[in-house]
Design a protein around this motif. Sequence first.
Motif, PDB file in Angstrom:
ATOM      1  N   GLN B  94      -0.494  -7.054   4.865  1.00  0.00           N
ATOM      2  CA  GLN B  94      -1.032  -6.788   3.020  1.00  0.00           C
ATOM      3  C   GLN B  94      -1.715  -6.189   3.396  1.00  0.00           C
ATOM      4  O   GLN B  94      -2.221  -5.015   2.779  1.00  0.00           O
ATOM      5  CB  GLN B  94      -1.162  -8.004   2.682  1.00  0.00           C
ATOM      6  N   LEU B  98      -3.257  -1.744   2.154  1.00  0.00           N
ATOM      7  CA  LEU B  98      -4.293  -1.686   0.944  1.00  0.00           C
ATOM      8  C   LEU B  98      -4.625  -0.645   2.209  1.00  0.00           C
ATOM      9  O   LEU B  98      -5.083   0.364   1.629  1.00  0.00           O
ATOM     10  CB  LEU B  98      -4.791  -2.676   0.573  1.00  0.00           C
ATOM     11  N   ALA B 102      -2.244   2.724   0.485  1.00  0.00           N
ATOM     12  CA  ALA B 102      -1.577   2.387  -0.171  1.00  0.00           C
ATOM     13  C   ALA B 102      -1.934   2.208  -1.879  1.00  0.00           C
ATOM     14  O   ALA B 102      -3.385   1.756  -1.651  1.00  0.00           O
ATOM     15  CB  ALA B 102      -0.457   0.982  -0.215  1.00  0.00           C
ATOM     16  N   ASP B 103      -1.495   2.681  -2.905  1.00  0.00           N
ATOM     17  CA  ASP B 103      -2.130   2.698  -4.253  1.00  0.00           C
ATOM     18  C   ASP B 103      -1.573   0.751  -4.453  1.00  0.00           C
ATOM     19  O   ASP B 103      -2.281   0.488  -5.607  1.00  0.00           O
ATOM     20  CB  ASP B 103      -1.693   3.766  -4.500  1.00  0.00           C
ATOM     21  N   ASP B 104      -0.768   0.447  -3.811  1.00  0.00           N
ATOM     22  CA  ASP B 104       0.007  -0.920  -4.757  1.00  0.00           C
ATOM     23  C   ASP B 104       0.574  -1.353  -3.364  1.00  0.00           C
ATOM     24  O   ASP B 104       1.019  -0.955  -2.987  1.00  0.00           O
ATOM     25  CB  ASP B 104       0.327  -0.789  -6.217  1.00  0.00           C
TER      26      ASP B 104
END
Lengths: 225, 225
Positions: B94, B98, B102-104
């Motif tokens: 995860q 990010l 990635a934005d979320d």
Amino acid sequence: METKARKVLIADDEPDILEILKYNLSNEGYEVITAKDGDEALEKARRTLPDLVVLDVMMPKKTGVEVCQLLRAQPAFKETLIIFLTAVNDEGTQIKGLETGADDYVSKPVSPKVFLSRVNALFRRLNKTEARILTIENMTIDPERFIVKVGENEIVLAKKEFELLYLLALKPGRVFLRNEILNQVWGNDVIVGDRTIDVHIRKIRQKLGVDCITTVKGVGYKFEL
Amino acid sequence: METKARKVLIADDEPDILEILKYNLSNEGYEVITAKDGDEALEKARRTLPDLVVLDVMMPKKTGVEVCQLLRAQPAFKETLIIFLTAVNDEGTQIKGLETGADDYVSKPVSPKVFLSRVNALFRRLNKTEARILTIENMTIDPERFIVKVGENEIVLAKKEFELLYLLALKPGRVFLRNEILNQVWGNDVIVGDRTIDVHIRKIRQKLGVDCITTVKGVGYKFEL
DNA sequence: ACCGATATTAAGTTATCATTAAGTCTGTGT
DNA sequence: ACACAGACTTAATGATAACTTAATATCGGT
């Protein structure tokens, strides 16, 4: 135009996470208090009355959910923002968290960027609800008492009616999309039909007896005397 | 209809998830493209240039993280929103996600409600820059109030009329082809006759009472005071 | 003057909103 | 626990504004 610093209480049993979040929040101008278990969180919350409480769900002494419930039971914490940190991917837990009265939850591992934007978003939302009396020409809207005065008449609105009118009146002339209205008045995740808005608009128009809400077809509504 | 439908590309190897997300996004007015593995996602992304890419982390051919990195390496995707779907509780993955840009991320199992509110939130944040008030000489076009002011007169336009005028006024002097107008105001997939544009142009000219739209025969229209 | 393209007008179609009534939920007092 | 009232939501229907289309008139360039 900086108001006083927002106080944030973070409770988590992992020192690393405390450090990371504290560092990031401080950088944004927040005042940060930390706690390493449920009991400490409760105690410090009562003593410092923070604006936001960040609770790890899995903590020693008391879980985040328990702390949340205990806080919410006290009038002083009815309006306090609460965010859960959860490593649990279980949707059930997340929903239960929200039902307990949390305002948001962030899943671990925490991305500082995401976390900050969530925190900021919550405070932004809060600011909008900030209760202040609006006066537009001969109309007064008083969020303390849910009362609207038009000239000398005092008119009592129901909760949703009032919130809707208040939202529109915050920025007179500005068009609010139906989605914006739903998000602000009903909340991001509540799903209600579109017609519901219409009905509330109608009741407001009816009760006020003054034409102060303009329909912009296909777009939304705006306040305009 | 919205100014233009947001395009969303969803890539996941589980058909059920694709279906659920597609269904929900479509209902909210998004245009949805799907892909079932990393390579297909890359290919369709390059071809359709979506506004948002939703990537399952665990996919055949290429993982979501790899796809994300490859996309971000191209200038065309610098601003594209990217969300990861992950069933992996693995912290490393995860975080790496990010960092990749990635934005979320949303963890599986996905709650459609939660997912939608995240997507909407991302676009809302993005939109902040969009609605700006245009002023050309004595004319003001205010998308927030949905009003056009010419001198002291406030003129109310219908939705399509307003969007059309706003489009032209964004770049005064520039000629917009009929096709461009159709795409921007009506959307890529809506099919309407050419005369429809003329009629709207006419209503605008009529309502404004000012000659601010010039016909360029055989080409299109331009805004010009 | 002719042709292709746009302007204009009126009439048809659709989408969206207003309104009403009925149903559901919630809290309060008995 | 019960019923009652008020608040909220949903559903059905009707009205109307917005939009589209089609038919005809007008314009501009060759």
